[in-house]
Design an enzyme around this catalytic site. Structure first.
Site, PDB file in Angstrom:
ATOM      1  N   ARG A   1       2.914   8.669  11.761  1.00 13.69           N
ATOM      2  CA  ARG A   1       1.780   9.059  10.868  1.00 13.69           C
ATOM      3  C   ARG A   1       0.381   8.731  11.728  1.00 13.69           C
ATOM      4  O   ARG A   1      -0.279   7.961  11.207  1.00 13.69           O
ATOM      5  CB  ARG A   1       1.865   8.784   9.521  1.00 13.69           C
ATOM      6  CG  ARG A   1       3.132   9.423   8.723  1.00 13.69           C
ATOM      7  CD  ARG A   1       2.887   9.169   7.330  1.00 13.69           C
ATOM      8  NE  ARG A   1       3.818  10.447   6.804  1.00 13.69           N
ATOM      9  CZ  ARG A   1       4.038  10.236   5.350  1.00 13.69           C
ATOM     10  NH1 ARG A   1       3.562   9.626   4.585  1.00 13.69           N
ATOM     11  NH2 ARG A   1       4.762  11.217   4.730  1.00 13.69           N
TER      12      ARG A   1
ATOM     13  N   GLN B   1      -0.078  15.173  12.956  1.00 12.93           N
ATOM     14  CA  GLN B   1      -0.029  15.604  11.450  1.00 12.93           C
ATOM     15  C   GLN B   1       0.608  16.931  11.296  1.00 12.93           C
ATOM     16  O   GLN B   1       1.647  17.127  10.348  1.00 12.93           O
ATOM     17  CB  GLN B   1      -1.494  15.530  10.749  1.00 12.93           C
ATOM     18  CG  GLN B   1      -1.863  14.188  10.239  1.00 12.93           C
ATOM     19  CD  GLN B   1      -3.431  14.429  10.004  1.00 12.93           C
ATOM     20  OE1 GLN B   1      -4.105  15.249  10.453  1.00 12.93           O
ATOM     21  NE2 GLN B   1      -3.967  13.256   9.464  1.00 12.93           N
TER      22      GLN B   1
ATOM     23  N   ASP C   1       4.577  16.756  11.067  1.00 16.02           N
ATOM     24  CA  ASP C   1       5.052  16.089  10.131  1.00 16.02           C
ATOM     25  C   ASP C   1       5.768  16.780   9.244  1.00 16.02           C
ATOM     26  O   ASP C   1       5.296  17.394   8.127  1.00 16.02           O
ATOM     27  CB  ASP C   1       3.949  15.121   9.547  1.00 16.02           C
ATOM     28  CG  ASP C   1       4.374  14.135   8.524  1.00 16.02           C
ATOM     29  OD1 ASP C   1       5.478  14.135   8.169  1.00 16.02           O
ATOM     30  OD2 ASP C   1       3.884  13.259   8.084  1.00 16.02           O
TER      31      ASP C   1
ATOM     32  N   SER D   1       5.593  15.510   5.288  1.00 19.49           N
ATOM     33  CA  SER D   1       4.194  15.881   4.499  1.00 19.49           C
ATOM     34  C   SER D   1       4.755  17.500   4.324  1.00 19.49           C
ATOM     35  O   SER D   1       4.325  17.569   3.022  1.00 19.49           O
ATOM     36  CB  SER D   1       3.068  15.626   5.249  1.00 19.49           C
ATOM     37  OG  SER D   1       2.958  14.244   5.552  1.00 19.49           O
TER      38      SER D   1
ATOM     39  N   TYR E   1       2.716   4.380   4.500  1.00 21.19           N
ATOM     40  CA  TYR E   1       3.879   4.185   3.391  1.00 21.19           C
ATOM     41  C   TYR E   1       3.673   3.293   2.464  1.00 21.19           C
ATOM     42  O   TYR E   1       3.311   2.073   2.939  1.00 21.19           O
ATOM     43  CB  TYR E   1       5.154   4.138   4.369  1.00 21.19           C
ATOM     44  CG  TYR E   1       5.362   5.279   5.176  1.00 21.19           C
ATOM     45  CD1 TYR E   1       6.109   6.521   4.572  1.00 21.19           C
ATOM     46  CD2 TYR E   1       5.312   5.383   6.309  1.00 21.19           C
ATOM     47  CE1 TYR E   1       6.496   7.510   5.373  1.00 21.19           C
ATOM     48  CE2 TYR E   1       5.573   6.604   7.352  1.00 21.19           C
ATOM     49  CZ  TYR E   1       6.190   7.640   6.754  1.00 21.19           C
ATOM     50  OH  TYR E   1       6.469   8.698   7.580  1.00 21.19           O
TER      51      TYR E   1
END
Length: 373
Positions: A121, A126, A129, A132, A229
């Site tokens: 992350r 991004q 991911d 997400s 996290y």
């Protein structure tokens, strides 16, 4: 560079790891795309749409034959990949902490497993991911499914016959899924509150117009681990959290739980006693049900009624929005591979930061440090 995409074989999995959009983009990089017939049917993508985009469509064996890279949503059984080139990459979700045998089988077959869940992350990753992108849709779907199961309206309604009060929605866990759940519930007109073990989320909750519910009596406890996290809370915090939640939850119409800890069973957030304190007709959606569940008694894909409260949760929530989930997942995969595409070599060449993070197996061995530890 031959890239293969197979039909997902996991029960209830309707997503697909490529779309006509990403097929065209890969071809523009110089790759050949081979798709198993019917791979996109669950996501409303026809075989002809893939052909029109420039891919070849055939059997699983045809698609995998001499493949350099195989793309998947959930990692396929290595038996299906027998025709792929030695050392072929497989980019998919592996759930590696719970599927150790699968990871070992990839190593034995000489495949290079790239676990998309292990994507670091960091800012430049991004767009790669998948957790997400899929969690975003899952948070939305959780609210829509809860609204459907709830026997009343969400927004306040002023009518000649009287006022209908707005539903009260409580979101537990403010990661990507939780934030989307808050936003969706607000758009539907509910009164929304939310909580998380990470104090940094308080401002995020407020920015979406929801009320933050946080333990204020316990100082110096932070539930944020590496990479953003959540980690497990201390016993002291858990006790204070339980007391606060018990008081708050009894007043709610809908509760959505989203708490997950990578590599571990989901933390228990709601007990049977707390469920019993809720009003008849209330709804709980457990987004973590496939990893043990945040809610006592929740079951994947099976509604449970306890104390007049309906508890629901899907084993694959994002998969219930297969078309959009596939589009986002496929873009994540393209963004990942294209970011490392070497034009001279005609293939992607991973760097250490991201490559070492996602690579599970290589050269017949399990090489990922997180799995070794």
């Amino acid at each position: 560079m031959r890239i293969a995409v197979l039909t997902e074989r996991a029960s209830g999995e309707e997503r697909v790891a490529a779309t006509p959009e990403t097929v065209k983009k890969f071809i523009a990089l110089g790759a050949d795309l081979a798709i198993e017939a019917g791979a996109g049917s669950g996501a409303s993508i026809s075989d002809q749409a893939f052909v029109d985009a420039g891919a070849s469509v055939g059997s699983a064996a045809d698609a995998c034959k001499d493949a350099d890279i195989v793309l998947g949503i959930q990692a396929p059984d290595p038996v299906l990949l027998a025709g792929a080139k030695p050392g072929a990459w497989v980019a998919a979700t592996f759930d590696p902490f719970r599927n150790g045998d699968l990871v070992q089988s990839y190593a034995k077959q000489g495949l290079e497993a790239l676990s998309m869940e292990f994507m670091p992350r960091i800012t430049r990753a991004q767009s790669m991911d998948v957790l997400s992108s899929q969690s975003n849709l899952a948070g939305y779907k959780a609210v829509i499914a809860s609204a459907d199961a709830y026997g009343r309206a969400f927004p306040m309604m002023m009518t000649a016959a009287g006022t209908v009060q707005a539903a009260k929605v409580f979101v537990m866990g403010v990661g990507v899924a939780g934030l989307q759940a808050i936003a969706t519930a607000k758009r539907l007109g509910a009164q929304v509150s939310a909580t998380d073990v990470r104090s940094a989320t308080k401002e995020q909750i407020q920015s979406l117009g929801a009320k933050p519910i946080f333990v204020e009596s316990v100082e110096g406890i932070e539930g944020e681990g590496s990479g953003g996290y959540a980690t497990e809370m201390s016993e002291e915090y858990q006790k204070a959290q339980a007391e606060l939640v018990s008081e708050h939850i009894a007043k709610q119409d809908i509760v959505i739980t989203t708490a997950l800890i990578p590599g571990r069973d989901a933390p228990r957030l709601i007990s049977d006693a707390q469920i019993a304190s809720m009003k008849d007709g209330s709804v709980i959606f457990d987004l973590a049900v496939s990893q043990g569940g945040n809610v006592e008694g929740s079951r994947p894909d099976t509604p449970v009624e306890k104390h007049g409260v309906t508890i629901i949760g899907y084993s694959n929530t994002a998969g219930h929005l297969a078309a959009d989930a596939s589009a986002l997942f496929a873009r994540n995969l393209f963004n990942f591979l294209s970011a490392f595409w070497d034009k001279d070599a005609g293939k992607p060449v991973l760097d250490e930061e991201i490559g070492d993070a996602v690579r599970l197996t290589q050269g017949g061995k399990v090489v990922n440090e997180r799995l070794k530890g």
